[in-house]
Design a protein around this motif. Structure first.
Motif, PDB file in Angstrom:
ATOM      1  N   ALA A 131       0.826  -1.216   0.000  1.00 20.55           N
ATOM      2  CA  ALA A 131       0.000   0.000   0.000  1.00 20.55           C
ATOM      3  C   ALA A 131       0.857   1.261   0.000  1.00 20.55           C
ATOM      4  O   ALA A 131       0.421   2.319  -0.454  1.00 20.55           O
ATOM      5  N   SER A 132       2.097   1.142   0.509  1.00 19.50           N
ATOM      6  CA  SER A 132       2.976   2.311   0.578  1.00 19.50           C
ATOM      7  C   SER A 132       3.780   2.520  -0.706  1.00 19.50           C
ATOM      8  O   SER A 132       4.469   3.526  -0.843  1.00 19.50           O
ATOM      9  N   GLU A 134       4.115   3.485  -4.417  1.00 21.12           N
ATOM     10  CA  GLU A 134       3.362   4.333  -5.355  1.00 21.12           C
ATOM     11  C   GLU A 134       2.902   3.552  -6.583  1.00 21.12           C
ATOM     12  O   GLU A 134       1.785   3.764  -7.085  1.00 21.12           O
ATOM     13  N   LEU A 135       3.732   2.647  -7.051  1.00 21.05           N
ATOM     14  CA  LEU A 135       3.420   1.852  -8.243  1.00 21.05           C
ATOM     15  C   LEU A 135       2.109   1.075  -8.100  1.00 21.05           C
ATOM     16  O   LEU A 135       1.417   0.813  -9.080  1.00 21.05           O
ATOM     17  N   PHE A 136       1.749   0.717  -6.862  1.00 20.90           N
ATOM     18  CA  PHE A 136       0.584  -0.137  -6.631  1.00 20.90           C
ATOM     19  C   PHE A 136      -0.613   0.622  -6.057  1.00 20.90           C
ATOM     20  O   PHE A 136      -1.551   0.014  -5.541  1.00 20.90           O
ATOM     21  N   GLU A 137      -0.586   1.924  -6.123  1.00 17.67           N
ATOM     22  CA  GLU A 137      -1.676   2.726  -5.558  1.00 17.67           C
ATOM     23  C   GLU A 137      -3.032   2.382  -6.161  1.00 17.67           C
ATOM     24  O   GLU A 137      -4.058   2.468  -5.505  1.00 17.67           O
ATOM     25  N   GLY A 138      -3.056   1.971  -7.428  1.00 18.39           N
ATOM     26  CA  GLY A 138      -4.317   1.691  -8.105  1.00 18.39           C
ATOM     27  C   GLY A 138      -4.886   0.318  -7.819  1.00 18.39           C
ATOM     28  O   GLY A 138      -5.995  -0.005  -8.259  1.00 18.39           O
ATOM     29  N   LEU A 139      -4.158  -0.522  -7.079  1.00 19.08           N
ATOM     30  CA  LEU A 139      -4.647  -1.867  -6.799  1.00 19.08           C
ATOM     31  C   LEU A 139      -5.755  -1.850  -5.752  1.00 19.08           C
ATOM     32  O   LEU A 139      -5.721  -1.053  -4.809  1.00 19.08           O
ATOM     33  N   ILE A 174      10.816  -5.245  -3.270  1.00 20.77           N
ATOM     34  CA  ILE A 174      10.362  -4.128  -2.447  1.00 20.77           C
ATOM     35  C   ILE A 174      11.212  -4.143  -1.186  1.00 20.77           C
ATOM     36  O   ILE A 174      11.334  -5.189  -0.527  1.00 20.77           O
ATOM     37  N   ILE A 175      11.800  -3.018  -0.879  1.00 25.33           N
ATOM     38  CA  ILE A 175      12.689  -2.956   0.284  1.00 25.33           C
ATOM     39  C   ILE A 175      11.839  -2.821   1.542  1.00 25.33           C
ATOM     40  O   ILE A 175      11.100  -1.854   1.713  1.00 25.33           O
ATOM     41  N   ASN A 176      11.928  -3.819   2.387  1.00 22.50           N
ATOM     42  CA  ASN A 176      11.178  -3.819   3.638  1.00 22.50           C
ATOM     43  C   ASN A 176      11.959  -3.095   4.729  1.00 22.50           C
ATOM     44  O   ASN A 176      11.415  -2.309   5.505  1.00 22.50           O
ATOM     45  N   GLY A 195      10.152   0.719   1.701  1.00 22.04           N
ATOM     46  CA  GLY A 195       8.961   1.018   0.926  1.00 22.04           C
ATOM     47  C   GLY A 195       9.240   1.319  -0.534  1.00 22.04           C
ATOM     48  O   GLY A 195       8.315   1.407  -1.332  1.00 22.04           O
ATOM     49  N   GLU A 196      10.518   1.455  -0.908  1.00 22.19           N
ATOM     50  CA  GLU A 196      10.856   1.693  -2.301  1.00 22.19           C
ATOM     51  C   GLU A 196      11.134   0.357  -2.998  1.00 22.19           C
ATOM     52  O   GLU A 196      11.195  -0.696  -2.339  1.00 22.19           O
ATOM     53  N   TYR A 197      11.289   0.380  -4.306  1.00 21.39           N
ATOM     54  CA  TYR A 197      11.435  -0.878  -5.046  1.00 21.39           C
ATOM     55  C   TYR A 197      12.529  -0.791  -6.088  1.00 21.39           C
ATOM     56  O   TYR A 197      12.952   0.297  -6.494  1.00 21.39           O
ATOM     57  N   ILE A 198      12.971  -1.956  -6.514  1.00 23.44           N
ATOM     58  CA  ILE A 198      13.912  -2.095  -7.628  1.00 23.44           C
ATOM     59  C   ILE A 198      13.466  -3.287  -8.454  1.00 23.44           C
ATOM     60  O   ILE A 198      12.775  -4.183  -7.961  1.00 23.44           O
ATOM     61  N   GLY A 199      13.865  -3.297  -9.729  1.00 20.67           N
ATOM     62  CA  GLY A 199      13.550  -4.449 -10.571  1.00 20.67           C
ATOM     63  C   GLY A 199      12.443  -4.144 -11.559  1.00 20.67           C
ATOM     64  O   GLY A 199      11.761  -3.151 -11.487  1.00 20.67           O
TER      65      GLY A 199
END
Length: 199
Positions: A131-132, A134-139, A174-176, A195-199
């Motif tokens: 949920a945190s 941004e890429l998945f805000e629309g889910l 996703i970096i926990n 909360g940020e991601y790579i890949g």
């Protein structure tokens, strides 16, 4: 250490997280049996998992209505009954205390409660992480729940390579917890955190 070693030797526990294994170990309690007394009896409902702490146990098998046959003697660190933690079944062997013995044990209900509760907690944690991002805000919540079920924890030590430049990307991360350096041609171009991601 004794219980942890016994659990690591059984494939039944391979899919448990470190936290789940620690919770299971914490819920186990000691039980004593005097020499000659059964710990489990062939044909009876299997209810518990056991790890031998002190002493030895004899393993017997009864075939086709014949008498019991001694097939093995086990000692400290040996375990048995793990199938009972997952399935309702009957014991397929009898195990008796060879000498006075102390075993550690946990029953199916307690084990399943630990696994279900920790799995539910982990899922809520994953949903919160998703949920945190941004890429998945629309889910929708249902879609996030499905994604949460597909996530798994991977731990990297400081300095480990998570992915390589120009290599085919098979995973999304996703970096926990922690920081990840993003390098292009060995030069750091970004620092990603919780909360940020790579890949």
């Amino acid at each position: 250490v004794l219980i942890e070693g016994a659990m690591s030797a059984s494939s039944m526990f391979n899919n448990l997280s470190k936290e789940q294994c620690e919770a299971v170990i914490g819920a186990m309690y000691p039980a004593q049996r005097p020499a000659g007394e059964p710990v489990i009896i062939q044909g009876e409902a299997a209810q518990n998992y056991f790890v031998v702490d002190v002493g030895k146990c004899d393993v017997f098998v009864r075939r086709d209505g014949s008498g019991e046959e001694l097939v093995l003697t086990i000692g400290s660190g040996a375990s048995f009954g793990e199938i009972a933690l997952m399935y309702e079944c009957e014991n397929n062997i009898t195990i008796k205390a060879h000498v006075d013995v102390t075993v550690w044990t946990i029953d199916r209900r307690t084990f399943r409660s630990i696994v279900v509760n920790s799995t539910s907690k982990k899922r809520r944690q994953y949903e919160s992480i998703l949920a945190s991002v941004e890429l998945f805000e629309g889910l929708s919540k249902a879609e996030r729940a499905l994604m949460a079920d597909a996530l798994e924890d991977v731990v990297y030590a400081d300095g480990d390579t998570i992915m390589k430049q120009a290599a085919e990307g098979d995973y999304f991360y996703i970096i926990n917890k922690g920081k990840v350096s993003v390098l292009v041609d060995t030069k750091q171009v970004a620092l990603r955190g919780d909360g940020e991601y790579i890949g």
